[in-house]
Design a protein around this motif. Structure first.
Motif, PDB file in Angstrom:
ATOM      1  N   VAL A  35       3.562  -0.924   4.015  1.00  8.39           N
ATOM      2  CA  VAL A  35       2.834   0.320   3.776  1.00  8.39           C
ATOM      3  C   VAL A  35       3.852   1.446   3.699  1.00  8.39           C
ATOM      4  O   VAL A  35       4.653   1.649   4.624  1.00  8.39           O
ATOM      5  CB  VAL A  35       1.825   0.633   4.904  1.00  8.39           C
ATOM      6  CG1 VAL A  35       1.115   1.956   4.625  1.00  8.39           C
ATOM      7  CG2 VAL A  35       0.814  -0.491   5.069  1.00  8.39           C
TER       8      VAL A  35
ATOM      9  N   LYS B 280       1.949  10.206  -4.200  1.00 10.44           N
ATOM     10  CA  LYS B 280       1.675   8.764  -4.133  1.00 10.44           C
ATOM     11  C   LYS B 280       1.840   8.087  -5.498  1.00 10.44           C
ATOM     12  O   LYS B 280       2.455   7.028  -5.609  1.00 10.44           O
ATOM     13  CB  LYS B 280       0.252   8.504  -3.613  1.00 10.44           C
ATOM     14  CG  LYS B 280      -0.036   8.995  -2.230  1.00 10.44           C
ATOM     15  CD  LYS B 280      -1.410   8.558  -1.743  1.00 10.44           C
ATOM     16  CE  LYS B 280      -2.562   9.168  -2.511  1.00 10.44           C
ATOM     17  NZ  LYS B 280      -2.661  10.638  -2.333  1.00 10.44           N
TER      18      LYS B 280
ATOM     19  N   LEU C 234       0.836  -1.193   0.000  1.00 14.60           N
ATOM     20  CA  LEU C 234       0.000   0.000   0.000  1.00 14.60           C
ATOM     21  C   LEU C 234       0.873   1.245   0.000  1.00 14.60           C
ATOM     22  O   LEU C 234       1.801   1.364   0.813  1.00 14.60           O
ATOM     23  CB  LEU C 234      -0.921   0.006   1.220  1.00 14.60           C
ATOM     24  CG  LEU C 234      -1.921  -1.154   1.304  1.00 14.60           C
ATOM     25  CD1 LEU C 234      -2.635  -1.146   2.649  1.00 14.60           C
ATOM     26  CD2 LEU C 234      -2.931  -1.086   0.164  1.00 14.60           C
TER      27      LEU C 234
ATOM     28  N   SER D  88      -2.905   2.246  -4.145  1.00 22.70           N
ATOM     29  CA  SER D  88      -2.785   3.573  -3.549  1.00 22.70           C
ATOM     30  C   SER D  88      -4.070   3.940  -2.818  1.00 22.70           C
ATOM     31  O   SER D  88      -5.167   3.583  -3.251  1.00 22.70           O
ATOM     32  CB  SER D  88      -2.488   4.601  -4.642  1.00 22.70           C
ATOM     33  OG  SER D  88      -2.438   5.899  -4.111  1.00 22.70           O
ATOM     34  N   MET D  89      -3.923   4.636  -1.707  1.00 24.34           N
ATOM     35  CA  MET D  89      -5.068   5.095  -0.920  1.00 24.34           C
ATOM     36  C   MET D  89      -4.741   6.447  -0.292  1.00 24.34           C
ATOM     37  O   MET D  89      -3.581   6.688   0.057  1.00 24.34           O
ATOM     38  CB  MET D  89      -5.375   4.119   0.232  1.00 24.34           C
ATOM     39  CG  MET D  89      -5.893   2.766  -0.140  1.00 24.34           C
ATOM     40  SD  MET D  89      -5.979   1.692   1.330  1.00 24.34           S
ATOM     41  CE  MET D  89      -7.104   2.627   2.383  1.00 24.34           C
ATOM     42  N   PRO D  90      -5.733   7.321  -0.116  1.00 22.89           N
ATOM     43  CA  PRO D  90      -5.493   8.534   0.663  1.00 22.89           C
ATOM     44  C   PRO D  90      -5.566   8.222   2.155  1.00 22.89           C
ATOM     45  O   PRO D  90      -6.584   7.731   2.638  1.00 22.89           O
ATOM     46  CB  PRO D  90      -6.636   9.470   0.231  1.00 22.89           C
ATOM     47  CG  PRO D  90      -7.730   8.548  -0.196  1.00 22.89           C
ATOM     48  CD  PRO D  90      -7.085   7.297  -0.716  1.00 22.89           C
ATOM     49  N   ALA D  91      -4.479   8.452   2.866  1.00 25.54           N
ATOM     50  CA  ALA D  91      -4.446   8.209   4.316  1.00 25.54           C
ATOM     51  C   ALA D  91      -3.258   8.968   4.893  1.00 25.54           C
ATOM     52  O   ALA D  91      -2.258   9.190   4.205  1.00 25.54           O
ATOM     53  CB  ALA D  91      -4.342   6.726   4.634  1.00 25.54           C
TER      54      ALA D  91
ATOM     55  N   CYS E 211       3.805   5.341   3.520  1.00 25.69           N
ATOM     56  CA  CYS E 211       2.941   6.518   3.676  1.00 25.69           C
ATOM     57  C   CYS E 211       3.833   7.756   3.646  1.00 25.69           C
ATOM     58  O   CYS E 211       4.827   7.819   4.376  1.00 25.69           O
ATOM     59  CB  CYS E 211       2.162   6.450   4.992  1.00 25.69           C
ATOM     60  SG  CYS E 211       0.948   7.778   5.175  1.00 25.69           S
TER      61      CYS E 211
ATOM     62  N   THR F   1       0.450   5.264   0.363  1.00 22.21           N
ATOM     63  CA  THR F   1      -0.603   6.164   0.836  1.00 22.21           C
ATOM     64  C   THR F   1      -0.049   7.534   1.206  1.00 22.21           C
ATOM     65  O   THR F   1       1.164   7.751   1.256  1.00 22.21           O
ATOM     66  CB  THR F   1      -1.335   5.553   2.050  1.00 22.21           C
ATOM     67  OG1 THR F   1      -0.446   5.534   3.174  1.00 22.21           O
ATOM     68  CG2 THR F   1      -1.793   4.129   1.757  1.00 22.21           C
TER      69      THR F   1
ATOM     70  N   THR G  28      -4.035   4.024   7.435  1.00 17.13           N
ATOM     71  CA  THR G  28      -4.184   3.257   6.194  1.00 17.13           C
ATOM     72  C   THR G  28      -4.855   1.923   6.468  1.00 17.13           C
ATOM     73  O   THR G  28      -5.835   1.549   5.804  1.00 17.13           O
ATOM     74  CB  THR G  28      -2.805   3.008   5.549  1.00 17.13           C
ATOM     75  OG1 THR G  28      -2.228   4.254   5.156  1.00 17.13           O
ATOM     76  CG2 THR G  28      -2.931   2.101   4.338  1.00 17.13           C
TER      77      THR G  28
ATOM     78  N   ASP H  93      -6.364   3.550  -7.147  1.00 12.73           N
ATOM     79  CA  ASP H  93      -7.131   4.103  -6.022  1.00 12.73           C
ATOM     80  C   ASP H  93      -7.991   3.000  -5.418  1.00 12.73           C
ATOM     81  O   ASP H  93      -8.961   2.562  -6.031  1.00 12.73           O
ATOM     82  CB  ASP H  93      -8.004   5.264  -6.494  1.00 12.73           C
ATOM     83  CG  ASP H  93      -8.666   6.019  -5.342  1.00 12.73           C
ATOM     84  OD1 ASP H  93      -8.409   5.650  -4.178  1.00 12.73           O
ATOM     85  OD2 ASP H  93      -9.417   6.966  -5.606  1.00 12.73           O
TER      86      ASP H  93
END
Length: 233
Positions: A156, A29, A20, A120-123, A158, A22, A129, A97
């Motif tokens: 992860v 990202k 991941l 990918s994620m918004p965190a 970030c 993030t 996350t 996403d």
């Protein structure tokens, strides 16, 4: 060139699992995830399928076969594209996403069944996350999903961008790499303990955001004001 920790490269070496990438909006990202995927492209002989919205970087095939799909242009949704992709025998799947239950369920299943999945994620942190990922699932599935993620997660990354002293943007990076201790925390649903586990996992390449910012300060890459702002963001 991206000033990411060298330990991040390890995340590209796995045959299967979930990685991941993030951070908040505008934190780089997409650049980081595509840099990792390009490393796979140059170092392995695999089939890579990306699902993006939109495609921001073209990835010319190097040692890998590469197929890039854009939501809205080539496919209706991340979920439908992921379902179709898994029928094409990919080795590596990139999800631009990870935003809903259906896509998350397919992504975790793909990671569990022999694919290396980058998503990918918004965190704002590694802890948030994992909380956000697990919260996509209904309460009735939580225990099973925690166990599955604890086994399939590889790491992860970030990040957030901090103004540097020379006018450039410098990444401050939180890096979680799965271990026996991390897996137990995820399985038990005690994600609030991840910060301390990352602090004690420095020998494995892990770092918290504060540790990363301290390193940037020590190297003279950011000002104290920028560092303080990044910590509080």
């Amino acid at each position: 060139e991206l000033k990411l920790p060298v330990e991040v490269m390890k995340l590209t070496t796995y045959a299967q699992g979930l990685v991941l990438v993030t951070g908040p909006l505008g934190s780089g990202k997409t650049t980081s995830i595509m840099a990792l995927v390009d490393l796979v492209n140059r170092s392995r002989h695999d089939h890579i399928i990306t699902i993006e919205d939109p495609i921001e970087y073209l990835l010319p095939p190097a040692s890998c076969q590469v197929s890039q799909r854009e939501v809205g242009l080539h496919t209706k949704s991340f979920e439908s594209a992921l379902r179709a992709a898994l029928r094409e025998d990919p080795d590596v799947v990139v999800i631009g996403d990870l935003r809903d239950y259906a896509t998350a369920r397919l992504a975790i299943a793909a990671a569990e069944t022999g694919h290396l999945v980058f998503a990918s994620m918004p965190a704002m942190s590694a802890m948030k996350t994992l909380d956000k990922l697990l919260d996509m699932f209904p309460a009735s599935e939580q225990a099973v999903v925690r166990t599955t993620v604890s086994e399939s997660l590889r790491g992860v990354l970030c990040q957030r961008l901090v103004p540097g002293l020379k006018g450039e943007l410098v990444p401050a990076v939180e890096l979680l790499i799965n271990s026996v201790a991390i897996a137990n925390i995820i399985r038990d649903g005690k994600t609030s303990n991840l910060q301390s586990a990352m602090q004690t996992g420095r020998a494995q390449g892990m770092r918290t955001l504060n540790m990363s910012i301290d390193e940037l300060l020590k190297r003279g890459e950011v000002s104290q004001a920028s560092a303080d702002q990044a910590r509080g963001a």
